[in-house]
Design a protein around this motif. Structure first.
Motif, PDB file in Angstrom:
ATOM      1  N   ASP A 197       3.463  -4.170  -7.517  1.00 16.36           N
ATOM      2  CA  ASP A 197       3.993  -4.915  -8.646  1.00 16.36           C
ATOM      3  C   ASP A 197       4.535  -6.271  -8.238  1.00 16.36           C
ATOM      4  O   ASP A 197       4.285  -7.286  -8.902  1.00 16.36           O
ATOM      5  CB  ASP A 197       5.097  -4.090  -9.314  1.00 16.36           C
ATOM      6  N   LEU A 198       5.294  -6.315  -7.127  1.00 17.35           N
ATOM      7  CA  LEU A 198       5.946  -7.568  -6.732  1.00 17.35           C
ATOM      8  C   LEU A 198       5.078  -8.406  -5.797  1.00 17.35           C
ATOM      9  O   LEU A 198       4.912  -9.611  -6.016  1.00 17.35           O
ATOM     10  CB  LEU A 198       7.286  -7.257  -6.053  1.00 17.35           C
ATOM     11  N   ARG A 199       4.558  -7.802  -4.745  1.00 17.56           N
ATOM     12  CA  ARG A 199       3.773  -8.541  -3.760  1.00 17.56           C
ATOM     13  C   ARG A 199       2.504  -7.749  -3.443  1.00 17.56           C
ATOM     14  O   ARG A 199       2.424  -7.065  -2.414  1.00 17.56           O
ATOM     15  CB  ARG A 199       4.583  -8.760  -2.474  1.00 17.56           C
ATOM     16  N   PRO A 200       1.516  -7.808  -4.316  1.00 14.96           N
ATOM     17  CA  PRO A 200       0.311  -7.004  -4.071  1.00 14.96           C
ATOM     18  C   PRO A 200      -0.473  -7.445  -2.846  1.00 14.96           C
ATOM     19  O   PRO A 200      -1.231  -6.663  -2.283  1.00 14.96           O
ATOM     20  CB  PRO A 200      -0.499  -7.188  -5.364  1.00 14.96           C
ATOM     21  N   ASN A 201      -0.306  -8.703  -2.430  1.00 12.64           N
ATOM     22  CA  ASN A 201      -1.078  -9.225  -1.294  1.00 12.64           C
ATOM     23  C   ASN A 201      -0.300  -9.203   0.013  1.00 12.64           C
ATOM     24  O   ASN A 201      -0.794  -9.693   1.021  1.00 12.64           O
ATOM     25  CB  ASN A 201      -1.531 -10.656  -1.588  1.00 12.64           C
ATOM     26  N   MET A 202       0.911  -8.694   0.010  1.00 11.47           N
ATOM     27  CA  MET A 202       1.706  -8.673   1.241  1.00 11.47           C
ATOM     28  C   MET A 202       1.184  -7.589   2.181  1.00 11.47           C
ATOM     29  O   MET A 202       0.804  -6.498   1.753  1.00 11.47           O
ATOM     30  CB  MET A 202       3.177  -8.437   0.908  1.00 11.47           C
ATOM     31  N   THR A 203       1.203  -7.882   3.442  1.00 12.49           N
ATOM     32  CA  THR A 203       0.726  -6.940   4.458  1.00 12.49           C
ATOM     33  C   THR A 203       1.792  -5.884   4.713  1.00 12.49           C
ATOM     34  O   THR A 203       2.962  -6.203   4.900  1.00 12.49           O
ATOM     35  CB  THR A 203       0.415  -7.693   5.764  1.00 12.49           C
ATOM     36  N   ARG A 204       1.388  -4.628   4.728  1.00 10.13           N
ATOM     37  CA  ARG A 204       2.287  -3.523   5.082  1.00 10.13           C
ATOM     38  C   ARG A 204       2.115  -3.239   6.571  1.00 10.13           C
ATOM     39  O   ARG A 204       1.059  -2.772   7.013  1.00 10.13           O
ATOM     40  CB  ARG A 204       1.945  -2.276   4.272  1.00 10.13           C
ATOM     41  N   TYR A 205       3.136  -3.533   7.336  1.00  5.30           N
ATOM     42  CA  TYR A 205       3.072  -3.329   8.783  1.00  5.30           C
ATOM     43  C   TYR A 205       3.369  -1.872   9.111  1.00  5.30           C
ATOM     44  O   TYR A 205       4.157  -1.196   8.432  1.00  5.30           O
ATOM     45  CB  TYR A 205       4.073  -4.242   9.487  1.00  5.30           C
ATOM     46  N   SER A 206       2.767  -1.419  10.178  1.00 10.32           N
ATOM     47  CA  SER A 206       2.915  -0.015  10.569  1.00 10.32           C
ATOM     48  C   SER A 206       3.704   0.151  11.856  1.00 10.32           C
ATOM     49  O   SER A 206       3.900   1.277  12.308  1.00 10.32           O
ATOM     50  CB  SER A 206       1.533   0.627  10.735  1.00 10.32           C
ATOM     51  N   SER A 207       4.156  -0.923  12.490  1.00  6.06           N
ATOM     52  CA  SER A 207       4.902  -0.809  13.744  1.00  6.06           C
ATOM     53  C   SER A 207       6.001  -1.861  13.772  1.00  6.06           C
ATOM     54  O   SER A 207       5.934  -2.880  13.081  1.00  6.06           O
ATOM     55  CB  SER A 207       3.976  -0.976  14.956  1.00  6.06           C
TER      56      SER A 207
ATOM     57  N   LEU B 154      10.261  -7.997   4.520  1.00  6.32           N
ATOM     58  CA  LEU B 154       9.951  -7.725   5.932  1.00  6.32           C
ATOM     59  C   LEU B 154      11.045  -6.848   6.558  1.00  6.32           C
ATOM     60  O   LEU B 154      10.762  -5.874   7.262  1.00  6.32           O
ATOM     61  CB  LEU B 154       9.806  -9.038   6.701  1.00  6.32           C
ATOM     62  N   HIS B 155      12.323  -7.209   6.275  1.00  8.16           N
ATOM     63  CA  HIS B 155      13.408  -6.362   6.784  1.00  8.16           C
ATOM     64  C   HIS B 155      13.370  -4.978   6.143  1.00  8.16           C
ATOM     65  O   HIS B 155      13.699  -3.974   6.791  1.00  8.16           O
ATOM     66  CB  HIS B 155      14.759  -7.024   6.498  1.00  8.16           C
ATOM     67  N   PHE B 156      12.973  -4.919   4.889  1.00  9.45           N
ATOM     68  CA  PHE B 156      12.865  -3.631   4.185  1.00  9.45           C
ATOM     69  C   PHE B 156      11.787  -2.763   4.845  1.00  9.45           C
ATOM     70  O   PHE B 156      11.957  -1.544   4.989  1.00  9.45           O
ATOM     71  CB  PHE B 156      12.563  -3.888   2.715  1.00  9.45           C
ATOM     72  N   GLN B 157      10.677  -3.387   5.232  1.00  8.52           N
ATOM     73  CA  GLN B 157       9.641  -2.616   5.919  1.00  8.52           C
ATOM     74  C   GLN B 157      10.145  -2.070   7.253  1.00  8.52           C
ATOM     75  O   GLN B 157       9.814  -0.943   7.640  1.00  8.52           O
ATOM     76  CB  GLN B 157       8.406  -3.489   6.130  1.00  8.52           C
ATOM     77  N   ARG B 158      10.955  -2.857   7.948  1.00  3.22           N
ATOM     78  CA  ARG B 158      11.517  -2.364   9.209  1.00  3.22           C
ATOM     79  C   ARG B 158      12.405  -1.150   8.951  1.00  3.22           C
ATOM     80  O   ARG B 158      12.367  -0.151   9.681  1.00  3.22           O
ATOM     81  CB  ARG B 158      12.317  -3.474   9.888  1.00  3.22           C
ATOM     82  N   TYR B 159      13.226  -1.231   7.887  1.00  5.56           N
ATOM     83  CA  TYR B 159      14.095  -0.102   7.544  1.00  5.56           C
ATOM     84  C   TYR B 159      13.264   1.135   7.205  1.00  5.56           C
ATOM     85  O   TYR B 159      13.606   2.262   7.580  1.00  5.56           O
ATOM     86  CB  TYR B 159      14.979  -0.503   6.364  1.00  5.56           C
ATOM     87  N   ILE B 160      12.148   0.941   6.501  1.00  4.34           N
ATOM     88  CA  ILE B 160      11.283   2.063   6.122  1.00  4.34           C
ATOM     89  C   ILE B 160      10.668   2.702   7.364  1.00  4.34           C
ATOM     90  O   ILE B 160      10.603   3.923   7.505  1.00  4.34           O
ATOM     91  CB  ILE B 160      10.195   1.583   5.150  1.00  4.34           C
ATOM     92  N   ILE B 161      10.199   1.858   8.288  1.00  6.23           N
ATOM     93  CA  ILE B 161       9.577   2.389   9.508  1.00  6.23           C
ATOM     94  C   ILE B 161      10.599   3.162  10.337  1.00  6.23           C
ATOM     95  O   ILE B 161      10.291   4.207  10.922  1.00  6.23           O
ATOM     96  CB  ILE B 161       8.944   1.242  10.312  1.00  6.23           C
ATOM     97  N   MET B 162      11.843   2.680  10.377  1.00  6.77           N
ATOM     98  CA  MET B 162      12.880   3.373  11.143  1.00  6.77           C
ATOM     99  C   MET B 162      13.203   4.736  10.546  1.00  6.77           C
ATOM    100  O   MET B 162      13.682   5.624  11.246  1.00  6.77           O
ATOM    101  CB  MET B 162      14.143   2.519  11.202  1.00  6.77           C
ATOM    102  N   LYS B 163      12.941   4.922   9.241  1.00  8.43           N
ATOM    103  CA  LYS B 163      13.199   6.213   8.602  1.00  8.43           C
ATOM    104  C   LYS B 163      12.180   7.277   9.008  1.00  8.43           C
ATOM    105  O   LYS B 163      12.433   8.467   8.844  1.00  8.43           O
ATOM    106  CB  LYS B 163      13.183   6.055   7.078  1.00  8.43           C
ATOM    107  N   GLY B 164      11.035   6.859   9.485  1.00 13.77           N
ATOM    108  CA  GLY B 164      10.013   7.825   9.856  1.00 13.77           C
ATOM    109  C   GLY B 164       9.170   8.230   8.663  1.00 13.77           C
ATOM    110  O   GLY B 164       9.091   7.519   7.658  1.00 13.77           O
ATOM    111  N   PRO B 165       8.520   9.389   8.723  1.00 16.61           N
ATOM    112  CA  PRO B 165       7.688   9.832   7.589  1.00 16.61           C
ATOM    113  C   PRO B 165       8.533  10.035   6.334  1.00 16.61           C
ATOM    114  O   PRO B 165       9.597  10.651   6.376  1.00 16.61           O
ATOM    115  CB  PRO B 165       7.101  11.163   8.086  1.00 16.61           C
ATOM    116  N   LEU B 166       8.047   9.493   5.233  1.00 14.60           N
ATOM    117  CA  LEU B 166       8.787   9.535   3.979  1.00 14.60           C
ATOM    118  C   LEU B 166       8.217  10.611   3.069  1.00 14.60           C
ATOM    119  O   LEU B 166       7.037  10.975   3.178  1.00 14.60           O
ATOM    120  CB  LEU B 166       8.705   8.182   3.262  1.00 14.60           C
ATOM    121  N   PRO B 167       9.032  11.139   2.153  1.00 16.85           N
ATOM    122  CA  PRO B 167       8.479  12.043   1.125  1.00 16.85           C
ATOM    123  C   PRO B 167       7.431  11.327   0.283  1.00 16.85           C
ATOM    124  O   PRO B 167       7.436  10.100   0.157  1.00 16.85           O
ATOM    125  CB  PRO B 167       9.716  12.417   0.291  1.00 16.85           C
ATOM    126  N   LEU B 168       6.554  12.092  -0.291  1.00 13.70           N
ATOM    127  CA  LEU B 168       5.426  11.490  -1.010  1.00 13.70           C
ATOM    128  C   LEU B 168       5.882  10.695  -2.219  1.00 13.70           C
ATOM    129  O   LEU B 168       5.350   9.618  -2.493  1.00 13.70           O
ATOM    130  CB  LEU B 168       4.452  12.590  -1.449  1.00 13.70           C
TER     131      LEU B 168
END
Length: 1181
Positions: free
Chosen positions: A872-882, A846-860
């Motif tokens: 691979d690790l958490r296929p059922n985890m929700t990816r938050y967008s905000s 969850l904290h990792f997703q926050r860090y990713i969102i703070m980075k903005g658009p990522l390279p492909l």
């Protein structure tokens, strides 16, 4: 002894469980793959022969617009959870009039990797019910790749468009596997578009195409004729797919051609980057700083190059090709001009420098064996030559005498004419009877000679038949002659089979050397040079064939048979160094290549120069001509626009012949022992030799080599990335015999990770990735516990934030920290699947997703790696967008943890009371060693859940820990993946495990017998020992204590009085009974005295005892408070984030924790099993 045997049995049992668990995991993986293949096979059969319902049945279903619209809208959000419900709803409605709408919603769906299979099943259902669904679906999906001229359907966001293409490509391939897409030609059109060279002008499109091609090849390796790794048993499924050989050939061809094109683009990008670096270095040296514009342009070019390099490497790995090798030229690009190659007029290198580099090379090419010393002259053909010369002389003399007689008889005075004229005239003269007799005698002699010749020819044929078989065996041994001694021995053996036919056969065998066996050419040339002294026709025949082949290949001018061309020219070059091939032949071949300096001629010219160019340049008779040729070569290189590979080849060949003037390189001098260590770790280490390397490292003098071993272990980036786990395995093996080594390695790795975060240097990125992989492998081999891993993860996403240097340490556009986290979790994240470690990973993600969102658009490529990580690790985890959604999820998680932590103190207090009731009153007298052992064994049985439960008790412990503890309480006990003792904290000393030693029963019995004898001897000697005089401050004698009938009598610290607190029994309530020790002669006696209770002696004794009791209570209370405070700190909801502040990390505690996890891990699973060297060290999933 019994304890060691029980520990051995426990380790053996755990090893067996680990082996069984690994086998079960492998079987489960294979079964899961087979299940998917069977499912796809069944779907394919159903889709190829669909049993579609008739019109009457469809009319019975719900055809209302409202109902159909509701169901169709759900097709836009297909996922695995709602698949079954959606399929049931699709079966209950009639979509005959809404097929196009359903297709449009499916095409607009944003599918994840985990949702592809669900979408395939939904499409299969619609395909089996509606005939016009498949054509519409294929047409709609192809619009993603071919949007048309209008471009209305294009997503303005390039990243979203690229992700849409990736999911669509995966869906199309899966639909082809299940039979919905029947024609593979649609992939041909897609591949033509993706591999179009026009897209190379746009870097973002190139990155997208590289990612799509890599994904396509990994998913559908059968399209290019590659086998699936690890699933060869299920190839029957792929063989049924109708991919023609022409289509496979097309896919392979376009992929290889596109790979070559992007490789050339990568080389040009690298050259541009190096050139810009050189220009920036000049500006820095002149001005001391770079302008913002130059810095921005350099960063932009560097990131573009990095992304292109990753994409090209990924594609090369997918199509089983070697990634392109970039020239390492010291961060600068060498620009060569014509003046660089002009030879200096005042120097003659050929005079100063020797022709050969070393004595061995000189001996090989110049010291040839003398065949006349080993082989008789008859076998070499020299005796036959002498006999033929003598026979020819005899014939000349006889002919001269006959002509003289004939001239005298016929009286012909023409002595100045030639012999043939005389013989011609003599035929015209009529012969007499004597001449006829002479002719008859000559004819008889000739007939006898013919008969002898026939007999000798028959004998020779028999010998040749025998020699022919020996010659074939000798020629078969030619490819095995890879040393000077072997080829010289074979040369001598050939002389015993010498004949004209044998020499021709030998020349053909030498000429037909395999084109890939270039290492044989020097030895074959040595054989020809050795035979040339006695057999002149062998080198001439071979040279004629080589020259004819060269002219044929150079005139053909096709771009094939490059290996044959290289073999031919290298053979000529080797013969030139033996002075068999004349220098004029070599220069004519080189001139022919330089006249048409393109394509394969460049490779041929460079190979010729690499073979004999140095020899010709240093030879006095050819040095001037060779220098002119080299100058022409470099002028052609500068004039023509050569590709980077050919440019590098030309430069290498030129400088190999004519090295630049430079000072000798000073190599670092290392002791032989250090060189041996580097050889073991960086050269010899692989999967097959890891056990041998471990044994050799254990034999080293440890005191001298420990620090250097730690230093070499940290240089994992200098070896192969795929062998990092072998270094961790060696660390595990050495730590069994040297406890402090593993702690030192872990400490240095953590320090290197932190240094990398502090510097954030681009040049250190490869090293930082290797260290992250190494840290994950250390966890896999039980050297650190999960707390170290999670603290490192939190350190990566937190370090430097909130400070003035945030933009320098972690710029907004820099995504390298994300790659570090992905590397670490890909290495050891699959272990965090149960218990407390699973909850810790969920919280971190969850904290990792926050860090990713703070980075903005990522390279492909980063986004795709993140998707693969979550799949691979958490296929059922929700990816938050905000951020708001993440904050609410984190708040909910922390509230749940606080609610769970309320129940913990009560449960602990309850368990403590029960444990105190169960313990005997005198448990404290059992000894600290036994208690420590029981505690360790209990911790192992309660906390280590990764290895599988031994009995039902362990499962109950896991259930209780999951129900009654939160993430904070998990830090207090051991992480279920690590094997730390329950209740241990970070500040305890490291518990060092003992080595498992096999005890010999016979040696143990001898030891016990000698110990008993020693104790008995000591007891006997003490009996006769004279007792020393007692000191004044002596203790109460034992006989006095034993004679005391009051069990509650206590001794004061001074040892002078024994106060009975119930003194009233002897002398009344107001007095205290005291025993006084007295001495009469050599005997000690005691007498009783009664002292008033209010006397100073009694009062001071009581006060002293009360003070001691109070001090003990204070110490006990403080220790309990300290333990409670430690537990509260570890149980805090935000303790993980708080542990890593800007001031630094608690490295010491991490190392102690890592050490403890290491030792306990070795106790559980450190023993080696017979099944393999690796299996006794690592963790189990």
């Amino acid at each position: 002894m019994e304890n060691s045997q029980s520990e051995n049995l426990t380790d053996t049992k755990k090893d067996d469980e680990a082996r069984q668990s690994k086998q079960e995991d492998e079987e489960a993986r294979i079964e899961e793959y087979k299940r998917l293949i069977d499912q796809k096979t069944a779907l394919r059969r159903s889709n190829q022969n669909p049993e579609r319902p008739d019109v009457n049945y469809l009319r019975t279903l719900d055809s209302s617009i409202k109902r159909n619209t509701t169901v169709i809208k759900k097709l836009k959000t297909i996922n695995d959870e709602q698949k079954d419900v959606l399929m049931d709803e699709l079966k209950s409605v009639n979509l005959s009039k809404f097929v196009s709408e359903a297709v449009s919603y499916i095409c607009e769906a944003k599918l994840r990797s985990a949702d592809i299979q669900a979408a395939v099943q939904v499409c299969s259902l619609l395909h089996q019910r509606y005939k016009d669904f498949s054509p519409c679906l294929i047409q709609g999906l192809l619009k993603v790749f071919f949007p048309g001229k209008s471009g209305e359907d294009l997503d303005p966001d390039k990243n979203s468009r690229a992700m849409k293409k990736r999911s669509t490509m995966k869906l199309l391939v899966e639909l082809y596997f299940v039979g919905i897409v029947e024609d593979a030609s649609i992939f041909v059109n897609i591949m033509k578009d993706l591999t179009s060279l026009e897209h190379l002008k746009d870097r973002e499109v190139t990155q997208t195409n590289l990612s799509l091609l890599s994904s396509f090849v990994r998913q559908g390796r059968l399209f290019i004729g590659l086998q699936s790794h690890g699933h060869e048993s299920n190839d029957e499924f792929f063989k049924d797919l109708n991919v023609t050989a022409d289509q496979k050939k097309f896919f392979k061809k376009v992929l290889n051609s596109y790979y070559d094109a992007v490789s050339e683009l990568l080389q040009s990008e690298n050259a541009s980057l190096r050139l810009m670096e050189a220009e920036n270095a000049k500006v820095l040296s002149a001005k001391g700083e770079l302008s913002d514009e130059n810095t921005a342009s350099y960063e932009k070019l560097r990131k573009s190059f990095d992304q292109l390099l990753r994409g090209v490497s990924s594609l090369a790995e997918a199509i089983d090709l070697q990634p392109p090798v970039l020239p390492d030229d010291g961060n600068t690009t060498r620009v060569t001009t014509g003046s660089d190659v002009t030879p200096s007029p005042g120097k003659e290198p050929s005079i100063l420098e020797p022709i050969w580099d070393d004595d061995d090379t000189k001996t090989f090419y110049e010291s040839l064996p003398d065949l006349r010393a080993f082989v008789p002259a008859v076998l070499l053909g020299e005796a036959e030559q002498k006999a033929n010369e003598q026979h020819a002389k005899g014939r000349e003399q006889s002919s001269e005498s006959i002509t003289e007689q004939e001239t005298e008889v016929h009286d012909i005075a023409q002595t100045s004419s030639a012999e043939d004229q005389l013989e011609g005239k003599a035929d015209d003269v009529p012969k007499d009877s004597e001449d006829k007799d002479k002719d008859k005698g000559k004819e008889a002699e000739k007939s006898k000679e013919k008969d002898l010749d026939r007999k000798t020819e028959k004998d020779k044929e028999k010998v040749r038949a025998l020699d022919g078989g020996n010659l074939d065996n000798l020629l078969q041994r030619l490819p095995g002659c890879v040393s000077r001694d072997l080829i010289d021995q074979l040369t001598v053996e050939f002389c015993y089979l010498n004949s004209k036919a044998s020499r021709k056969k030998l020349a053909r065998a030498l000429f037909s050397v395999p084109r890939t066996s270039l290492e044989l050419l020097p030895y074959y040339s040595r054989l020809v040079a050795t035979l040339s002294s006695c057999m002149k026709d062998v080198p001439s025949m071979l040279l004629a064939m080589l020259e004819e082949e060269f002219n044929f290949l150079i005139n053909k001018k096709d771009q094939i048979n490059i290996e044959t061309k290289i073999k031919n020219i290298r053979f000529i070059g080797e013969l030139c160094k033996f002075k068999i091939a004349p220098a004029a032949l070599v220069f004519s071949c080189l001139k022919a290549c330089l006249d048409d300096f393109s394509h394969h001629n460049i490779d041929v010219a460079c190979n010729l120069l690499e073979t004999c160019g140095r020899f010709l340049y240093r030879s006095p008779e050819t040095t001037i001509r060779m220098a002119n040729m080299l100058e022409i070569l470099m002028r052609l290189k500068n004039v023509k626009n050569l590709d980077p590979r050919h440019s590098t080849l030309v430069e290498n060949a030129y400088y190999l012949c004519k090295p630049p003037e430079r000072s000798a390189r000073v190599s670092k001098v290392r002791p032989p022992l250090y060189q041996y260590i580097r050889k073991l770790l960086f050269s010899d280490l692989d999967k097959s030799s890891v056990e041998h390397v471990l044994r050799q490292l254990r034999k080293l003098p440890w005191v001298e080599c420990q620090q250097y071993l730690v230093k070499c272990f940290l240089k994992v980036h200098k070896g192969k990335y795929s062998q990092v786990h072998l270094i961790a395995l060696l660390t595990a093996g050495l730590s069994r015999y040297h406890d402090d080594f593993a702690v030192a390695v872990v400490d240095e790795v953590l320090e290197e990770i932190r240094v990398g975060l502090e510097l954030n240097d681009y040049a250190m990125q490869q090293r930082r990735l290797a260290h992250m992989r190494f840290l994950g492998e250390l966890y896999s081999y039980k050297h650190i516990d999960s707390s170290v891993v999670f603290e490192t993860l939190y350190l990566i996403i937190v370090f430097g934030h909130g400070t003035n240097e945030q933009d320098v340490l972690d710029p907004p556009e820099d995504c390298f920290r994300i790659r570090l986290i992905i590397t670490l979790l890909q290495t050891c994240g699959h272990y965090f699947t149960r218990g407390s470690s699973k909850r810790k990973l969920d919280k971190f993600l969850l904290h990792f997703q926050r860090y990713i969102i703070m980075k903005g658009p990522l390279p492909l490529d980063i986004e795709f790696d993140i998707q693969d990580l979550f799949a691979d690790l958490r296929p059922n985890m929700t990816r938050y967008s905000s951020i708001d959604e993440l904050n609410s999820a984190l708040a909910e998680l922390e509230e749940h943890e606080r609610a769970a932590s309320v129940e913990k103190p009560e449960s602990e207090r309850h368990s403590d009371n029960e444990s105190q009731k169960k313990q005997p009153h005198d448990a404290a007298s059992n000894g600290a060693q036994g208690n420590g052992k029981d505690h360790r064994e209990g911790a192992d049985s309660e906390s280590y859940s990764d290895g599988g439960s031994v009995d039902g008790h362990e499962d109950e412990e896991d259930l209780l820990s999951e129900e009654k503890s939160n993430d904070a309480s998990e830090n207090e006990g051991d992480d279920e993946d690590d094997g730390m003792p329950v209740g241990s904290d970070e500040d305890e000393a490291v518990e060092v495990r003992q080595k498992v030693v096999q005890i010999d029963l016979k040696e143990q019995e001898d030891f016990d017998r000698e110990l008993k004898a020693l104790l008995h001897e000591s007891l006997e000697s003490r009996k006769s020992e004279v007792r020393s005089r007692s000191t004044l401050n002596m203790k109460v004698p034992m006989n006095v204590l034993e004679s005391s009938k009051d069990p509650r009598a206590t001794e004061s610290e001074s040892g002078e009085e024994t106060v009975d607190e119930e003194g009233g029994n002897a002398g009344g309530g107001s007095k205290v009974r005291v025993k006084v020790l007295m001495k009469k002669g050599h005997k000690q006696q005691t007498r009783q005295m009664f002292i008033p209770s209010d006397s100073a002696l009694v009062q001071s004794t009581k006060q002293q005892e009360a003070a001691e009791l109070e001090e003990k209570q204070n110490i006990k209370r403080r220790i309990l408070e300290y333990n409670e405070r430690e537990e509260e700190e570890m149980n805090g909801g935000s303790s993980q984030m708080g542990n890593w502040g800007q001031g630094g990390s608690n490295t010491g505690s991490s190392i102690r924790s890592g050490g403890r996890g290491n030792w306990d891990g070795w106790i559980r699973g450190g023993a080696r099993r017979a099944g393999g060297f690796y299996q006794g060290y690592g963790r189990r999933r």
